[in-house]
Scaffold this active site. Structure first.
Site, PDB file in Angstrom:
ATOM      1  N   GLY A  11       0.813  -1.215   0.000  1.00  0.00           N
ATOM      2  CA  GLY A  11       0.000   0.000   0.000  1.00  0.00           C
ATOM      3  C   GLY A  11       0.835   1.248   0.000  1.00  0.00           C
ATOM      4  O   GLY A  11       2.021   1.242   0.338  1.00  0.00           O
ATOM      5  N   GLY A  16       3.154   7.713   3.768  1.00  0.00           N
ATOM      6  CA  GLY A  16       4.214   6.717   3.650  1.00  0.00           C
ATOM      7  C   GLY A  16       3.722   5.440   2.997  1.00  0.00           C
ATOM      8  O   GLY A  16       2.613   5.369   2.473  1.00  0.00           O
ATOM      9  N   VAL A  18       3.293   1.032   2.931  1.00  0.00           N
ATOM     10  CA  VAL A  18       2.965  -0.106   3.786  1.00  0.00           C
ATOM     11  C   VAL A  18       3.523  -1.368   3.145  1.00  0.00           C
ATOM     12  O   VAL A  18       3.347  -1.599   1.946  1.00  0.00           O
ATOM     13  CB  VAL A  18       1.435  -0.248   3.983  1.00  0.00           C
ATOM     14  CG1 VAL A  18       1.136  -1.380   4.963  1.00  0.00           C
ATOM     15  CG2 VAL A  18       0.827   1.058   4.477  1.00  0.00           C
ATOM     16  N   ASP A 137     -12.874   8.141   8.072  1.00  0.00           N
ATOM     17  CA  ASP A 137     -12.551   7.670   6.724  1.00  0.00           C
ATOM     18  C   ASP A 137     -12.910   6.196   6.579  1.00  0.00           C
ATOM     19  O   ASP A 137     -12.136   5.411   6.048  1.00  0.00           O
ATOM     20  CB  ASP A 137     -11.074   7.897   6.406  1.00  0.00           C
ATOM     21  CG  ASP A 137     -10.772   7.764   4.905  1.00  0.00           C
ATOM     22  OD1 ASP A 137     -11.695   7.979   4.094  1.00  0.00           O
ATOM     23  OD2 ASP A 137      -9.624   7.427   4.555  1.00  0.00           O
TER      24      ASP A 137
END
Length: 303
Positions: A11, A16, A18, A137
């Protein structure tokens, strides 16, 4: 970072990358979230501190992805890397739904799977809210699944905010458009009810196998919502016409919500309608949703 063997990138977010990785001492699979920290006299950015503190607070729920550890690594020129180490899960709800739509034999999610997943999502949201945290979210991509155990967990609290009384004016650049509550779209102050609107949209998507409100702009998003649920009035949502981003919208009558979710029974439609109530003060809470008759056929003892 000799402790972890990176296996693959899974991801990329605003803050940043993942990675799927393996703990070299235990063999456990983990998800490493790498944050590049800018040089700052103030130290670690507030957004990162916020996410870490929220995750530590919430990690004691089975339905929130567990933060296993935090690794802080100086590199060069005063720069730092911060790795958040999470438990690793097989897939997310978006990929899970898509996997059932693959030809040649696309299938719906089994009703008991939808029911179980929704109960777990509500449990995780209730845990967030009882600890004073808005997620802000919620969407299928942020709901991770342990397929073998049938467990679904809330992830990505990067937009999470601790809320307090009196409510502050939070940013409105939150929640992916399809799952964004009308009070956010109209510029109102908001609270925990925004998460429950998102849960309602996710519930409908699990039943329909496609997005309920698919808009490509904030204005279009509102029009799509209004066409199905009716254009809100002062009677159903006091104060709506005074909200900052209210305009003169076409006047639509509410449609039968059951037509949008044709495979959902009457109890499910009733619960969905309570999640998609316009007035945030009247929208069902996560805790109350868990006691809705829709879940009466669910063995709650397994959760």
């Amino acid at each position: 970072m000799e402790k972890y063997q990176k296996l693959e990138k899974i991801g990329q977010g605003a803050y940043g990358s993942v990675y799927k990785a393996r703990d070299t001492s235990t063999g456990q699979l983990v998800a490493l979230k790498k944050n590049h920290l800018p040089i700052s006299d103030q130290g670690i950015p507030p957004s990162t501190l916020r996410e870490v503190s929220l995750l530590q607070l919430l990690s004691n729920s089975l339905y929130i992805v567990r933060l296993l550890s935090v690794e802080h690594i100086p590199i060069h020129n005063g720069k730092h890397l911060l790795f958040l180490v999470f438990e690793y899960l097989d897939t997310d709800l978006k990929k899970f739904i898509d996997s059932h739509l693959q030809p040649p034999n696309p299938t719906l999610l089994p009703p008991n799977t939808v029911q179980s997943f929704l109960f777990q999502i509500c449990s995780g949201v209730a845990h967030c809210h009882s600890n004073g945290v808005l997620h802000r979210d919620l969407k299928p991509h942020n709901l991770l699944i342990d397929v073998e155990k049938g467990i679904i967990k809330i992830a990505d609290l990067g937009l999470g905010r601790a809320f307090s009384v009196p409510l502050k004016n939070y940013t409105h650049e939150v929640v992916t458009l399809c799952y964004r509550a009308p009070e956010v779209l109209l510029g109102a102050n908001y609270s925990t009810a925004v998460d429950m609107w998102s849960v309602g949209c996710i519930f409908a998507e699990m039943v329909r196998m496609k997005v309920l409100f698919l808009g490509d702009s904030e204005f279009r998003q509102l029009l799509i919502i209004f066409r199905l649920l009716g254009t809100p009035t002062e009677e159903v949502w006091p104060g709506v016409t005074s909200l900052p981003d209210w305009h003169a919208y076409p006047q639509w009558e509410p449609q039968d919500l059951a037509h949008a979710v044709p495979y959902l029974g009457a109890d499910g439609v009733d619960l969905l309608s309570k999640m998609l109530i316009y007035n945030p003060a009247d929208r069902i809470s996560a805790k109350d949703a868990m006691n809705h008759p829709y879940f009466d056929t669910l063995d709650r003892n397994q959760f």
